[in-house]
Motif scaffolding. Sequence first.
Motif, PDB file in Angstrom:
ATOM      1  N   TYR A 443      18.267  42.264  34.671  1.00 33.85           N
ATOM      2  CA  TYR A 443      19.711  42.110  34.874  1.00 33.85           C
ATOM      3  C   TYR A 443      20.060  41.245  36.087  1.00 33.85           C
ATOM      4  CZ  TYR A 443      20.333  45.706  31.352  1.00 33.85           C
ATOM      5  OH  TYR A 443      20.336  46.406  30.164  1.00 33.85           O
ATOM      6  N   ARG A 444      19.101  40.492  36.595  1.00 35.19           N
ATOM      7  CA  ARG A 444      19.328  39.762  37.849  1.00 35.19           C
ATOM      8  C   ARG A 444      20.446  38.734  37.753  1.00 35.19           C
ATOM      9  NH1 ARG A 444      13.631  36.671  37.025  1.00 35.19           N
ATOM     10  NH2 ARG A 444      14.379  34.988  35.661  1.00 35.19           N
ATOM     11  N   ASP A 445      20.656  38.129  36.595  1.00 36.14           N
ATOM     12  CA  ASP A 445      21.746  37.153  36.429  1.00 36.14           C
ATOM     13  C   ASP A 445      23.017  37.824  35.918  1.00 36.14           C
ATOM     14  OD1 ASP A 445      20.238  34.873  37.186  1.00 36.14           O
ATOM     15  OD2 ASP A 445      19.264  34.894  35.227  1.00 36.14           O
ATOM     16  N   PHE A 446      22.844  38.812  35.071  1.00 31.85           N
ATOM     17  CA  PHE A 446      23.997  39.454  34.440  1.00 31.85           C
ATOM     18  C   PHE A 446      24.884  40.167  35.469  1.00 31.85           C
ATOM     19  CE2 PHE A 446      25.735  43.411  32.587  1.00 31.85           C
ATOM     20  CZ  PHE A 446      26.612  42.866  31.665  1.00 31.85           C
ATOM     21  N   LEU A 447      24.277  40.937  36.369  1.00 26.97           N
ATOM     22  CA  LEU A 447      25.079  41.763  37.272  1.00 26.97           C
ATOM     23  C   LEU A 447      25.988  40.944  38.199  1.00 26.97           C
ATOM     24  CD1 LEU A 447      22.561  44.632  38.126  1.00 26.97           C
ATOM     25  CD2 LEU A 447      24.554  44.715  36.624  1.00 26.97           C
ATOM     26  N   PRO A 448      25.471  39.947  38.918  1.00 26.22           N
ATOM     27  CA  PRO A 448      26.395  39.200  39.796  1.00 26.22           C
ATOM     28  C   PRO A 448      27.448  38.402  39.037  1.00 26.22           C
ATOM     29  CG  PRO A 448      24.208  38.199  39.800  1.00 26.22           C
ATOM     30  CD  PRO A 448      24.069  39.502  39.100  1.00 26.22           C
ATOM     31  N   THR A 449      27.080  37.855  37.887  1.00 21.75           N
ATOM     32  CA  THR A 449      28.054  37.038  37.134  1.00 21.75           C
ATOM     33  C   THR A 449      29.137  37.915  36.523  1.00 21.75           C
ATOM     34  OG1 THR A 449      26.266  35.512  36.582  1.00 21.75           O
ATOM     35  CG2 THR A 449      28.297  35.295  35.339  1.00 21.75           C
ATOM     36  N   ALA A 450      28.729  39.032  35.904  1.00 26.88           N
ATOM     37  CA  ALA A 450      29.728  39.927  35.311  1.00 26.88           C
ATOM     38  C   ALA A 450      30.634  40.518  36.388  1.00 26.88           C
ATOM     39  CB  ALA A 450      29.034  41.036  34.530  1.00 26.88           C
ATOM     40  N   THR A 451      30.061  40.863  37.533  1.00 26.61           N
ATOM     41  CA  THR A 451      30.864  41.414  38.633  1.00 26.61           C
ATOM     42  C   THR A 451      31.905  40.402  39.094  1.00 26.61           C
ATOM     43  OG1 THR A 451      29.029  42.812  39.350  1.00 26.61           O
ATOM     44  CG2 THR A 451      30.760  42.368  40.960  1.00 26.61           C
ATOM     45  N   LEU A 452      31.500  39.157  39.209  1.00 24.48           N
ATOM     46  CA  LEU A 452      32.449  38.116  39.639  1.00 24.48           C
ATOM     47  C   LEU A 452      33.578  37.962  38.630  1.00 24.48           C
ATOM     48  CD1 LEU A 452      33.030  35.938  41.742  1.00 24.48           C
ATOM     49  CD2 LEU A 452      31.698  34.339  40.354  1.00 24.48           C
ATOM     50  N   LEU A 453      33.242  37.972  37.338  1.00 28.36           N
ATOM     51  CA  LEU A 453      34.281  37.836  36.314  1.00 28.36           C
ATOM     52  C   LEU A 453      35.240  39.028  36.330  1.00 28.36           C
ATOM     53  CD1 LEU A 453      32.106  36.590  33.317  1.00 28.36           C
ATOM     54  CD2 LEU A 453      33.790  35.260  34.595  1.00 28.36           C
ATOM     55  N   ILE A 454      34.711  40.211  36.580  1.00 29.08           N
ATOM     56  CA  ILE A 454      35.535  41.424  36.550  1.00 29.08           C
ATOM     57  C   ILE A 454      36.427  41.515  37.783  1.00 29.08           C
ATOM     58  CG2 ILE A 454      35.406  43.948  36.728  1.00 29.08           C
ATOM     59  CD1 ILE A 454      32.873  43.733  34.925  1.00 29.08           C
ATOM     60  N   THR A 455      35.886  41.195  38.938  1.00 25.89           N
ATOM     61  CA  THR A 455      36.668  41.353  40.164  1.00 25.89           C
ATOM     62  C   THR A 455      37.598  40.175  40.409  1.00 25.89           C
ATOM     63  OG1 THR A 455      34.820  40.440  41.436  1.00 25.89           O
ATOM     64  CG2 THR A 455      34.977  42.834  41.273  1.00 25.89           C
ATOM     65  N   ALA A 456      37.387  39.043  39.717  1.00 26.57           N
ATOM     66  CA  ALA A 456      38.330  37.921  39.807  1.00 26.57           C
ATOM     67  C   ALA A 456      39.416  38.157  38.777  1.00 26.57           C
ATOM     68  CB  ALA A 456      37.625  36.594  39.545  1.00 26.57           C
ATOM     69  N   ASP A 457      40.303  39.082  39.101  1.00 26.64           N
ATOM     70  CA  ASP A 457      41.369  39.489  38.193  1.00 26.64           C
ATOM     71  C   ASP A 457      42.186  38.278  37.763  1.00 26.64           C
ATOM     72  OD1 ASP A 457      43.663  40.507  37.010  1.00 26.64           O
ATOM     73  OD2 ASP A 457      43.638  42.291  38.268  1.00 26.64           O
ATOM     74  N   PRO A 458      42.316  38.057  36.441  1.00 28.34           N
ATOM     75  CA  PRO A 458      43.050  36.871  35.983  1.00 28.34           C
ATOM     76  C   PRO A 458      44.514  36.869  36.376  1.00 28.34           C
ATOM     77  CG  PRO A 458      42.580  38.353  34.150  1.00 28.34           C
ATOM     78  CD  PRO A 458      41.795  38.850  35.328  1.00 28.34           C
ATOM     79  N   GLN A 459      45.068  38.045  36.659  1.00 28.74           N
ATOM     80  CA  GLN A 459      46.482  38.077  37.035  1.00 28.74           C
ATOM     81  C   GLN A 459      46.673  38.288  38.537  1.00 28.74           C
ATOM     82  OE1 GLN A 459      48.884  40.641  34.681  1.00 28.74           O
ATOM     83  NE2 GLN A 459      47.890  40.089  32.777  1.00 28.74           N
ATOM     84  N   ASN A 460      45.541  38.382  39.270  1.00 32.82           N
ATOM     85  CA  ASN A 460      45.651  38.610  40.698  1.00 32.82           C
ATOM     86  C   ASN A 460      44.396  38.072  41.347  1.00 32.82           C
ATOM     87  OD1 ASN A 460      45.809  39.499  43.291  1.00 32.82           O
ATOM     88  ND2 ASN A 460      46.230  41.644  42.772  1.00 32.82           N
ATOM     89  N   SER A 461      44.517  36.949  42.002  1.00 35.93           N
ATOM     90  CA  SER A 461      43.343  36.301  42.560  1.00 35.93           C
ATOM     91  C   SER A 461      42.677  37.134  43.641  1.00 35.93           C
ATOM     92  CB  SER A 461      43.736  34.938  43.141  1.00 35.93           C
ATOM     93  OG  SER A 461      44.693  35.098  44.166  1.00 35.93           O
ATOM     94  N   GLU A 462      43.326  38.198  44.116  1.00 33.90           N
ATOM     95  CA  GLU A 462      42.738  39.037  45.148  1.00 33.90           C
ATOM     96  C   GLU A 462      41.809  40.081  44.566  1.00 33.90           C
ATOM     97  OE1 GLU A 462      45.923  40.686  47.327  1.00 33.90           O
ATOM     98  OE2 GLU A 462      46.544  38.789  48.216  1.00 33.90           O
ATOM     99  N   GLY A 463      41.691  40.165  43.244  1.00 34.12           N
ATOM    100  CA  GLY A 463      40.809  41.144  42.636  1.00 34.12           C
ATOM    101  C   GLY A 463      41.536  42.418  42.284  1.00 34.12           C
ATOM    102  N   PRO A 464      40.812  43.406  41.761  1.00 34.22           N
ATOM    103  CA  PRO A 464      41.457  44.623  41.285  1.00 34.22           C
ATOM    104  C   PRO A 464      42.211  45.374  42.356  1.00 34.22           C
ATOM    105  CG  PRO A 464      39.180  44.493  40.525  1.00 34.22           C
ATOM    106  CD  PRO A 464      39.377  43.416  41.520  1.00 34.22           C
ATOM    107  N   ARG A 465      41.727  45.377  43.562  1.00 29.75           N
ATOM    108  CA  ARG A 465      42.406  46.078  44.662  1.00 29.75           C
ATOM    109  C   ARG A 465      42.487  45.190  45.869  1.00 29.75           C
ATOM    110  NH1 ARG A 465      45.076  50.524  42.702  1.00 29.75           N
ATOM    111  NH2 ARG A 465      43.777  51.432  41.099  1.00 29.75           N
TER     112      ARG A 465
END
Length: 465
Positions: A443-465
Amino acid sequence: MTLASEPAGRPVRFAEARPRALALAHEIADAGVDVLVVRDVLGRFTLIVDDRTRPLPPALEDPEAGYGPRLVRELGRYAADRPLMAASGLFSADGLLGSERAVKDPERPGGRVRILDNTVVGEDWAQVSTPAPEADGSRTHRTALYGFKGGVGRSTATAVLARHLADQGHIVLVVDLDLESPGVGPLVAEGTELPAHGVIDLLVESAVGNAEGLDHVVRTGYAPRGGRGELWVSPARGRGAPGVPYAYVEKLNRAYADVPGADFADRLEQAVRACEEAVARDGESGRRPDVVLLDSRAGIHDIAAVIISRLCDLALLFGTDNAQTWEGYGDLFEAWLTSGQAPAVRDKLRMVASMVPDSPLRPQGAYLQSFREHAWECFALLYDDDVVDPETNALDPDTFSPFLEDESAPHHPIPILFEPGLVGLDAVTAPGWQDRAFVQAAYRDFLPTATLLITADPQNSEGPR
């Protein structure tokens, strides 16, 4: 669009009827009127010409007589009893022509033809939206993990990603929506006893107004690194009550029912929201989850339709590089194209190449290149065609048509490597399994890339919180 000639004596089939109906709709619209193309649940077409506010042009003075026989001839058994009607002759023309389910013909997005498709199941594939922020401005990011075919490691990836996000300090909730094949609940629970009830109970009990006090969400025993994160789970199936048969199949048989005032999609959305609210109610922080991971049913299923089209901000599409994967996703993407949903849905999709091999016979790089090329061919259905400016001969910069090697494009795969140690791993009874070296390698590539996509909230550039 031109009509293909029909061989003599050969019936018109389902797939042939739609382009034939649209071709005639375009011909009528070219006379300067709006046309609604209605397909019923059996696939039969009716064209409704809108003459509510102004008379029809001379070329369409008697449209039923002029085009009705042609529609019958061109559509065969897929012509409705009255295949062409003027809106002024309908009892409920305003409701029909004003339907929110009617979409513009994707071949003429700026034209006068719209399509209203009535189906028995799967209608939610054609109703794409994104969850709205909460009333207080906060927002929970929802990610769907979906595979067209089962057995691609989706549930294991959900568990690994959930722990990783909790390690980053997020409050994470996993909701098992694979009702026909529940499993991610025990995988995520990390030794904690599952709640007495699950999502299946939430759907059944809420249908009769009996969900108050239902125990369907639990904080897991996982201790995130740093101590700030939390990991919660709402399993599809709870542990049940002693001495009471769980009757899972009997509940499943009733979970998809529509109830007065809410169809299945509404009920599923309310169930996910109830899980999120339970985290805020039962958690020490009093906060809703930052991230929700929705473990989706595989295949072209109504649950998957609701999750991807309506409930999530991001859909991770799992697959392996074989003909079944691309044929299945191709069918799905074509449905989004023909329903006019391509621009709405493509921004929330991202391919995941699961179980990527690395052997002398099939090196990892060659496999991923093949995967990327097949994914790009598939996603081309959802991308805009390149439009060339006739004066500058340059491509229109506003079109969405990423190139093959674009690492941020929906078709560009996030790899999860195949590791033999994952085969047959009993993660439920192996504490700390996610920290094993072979799991981290996979999962070495999956975890950082998926995390970046999830925390880069499309409606809020500051992320989920």
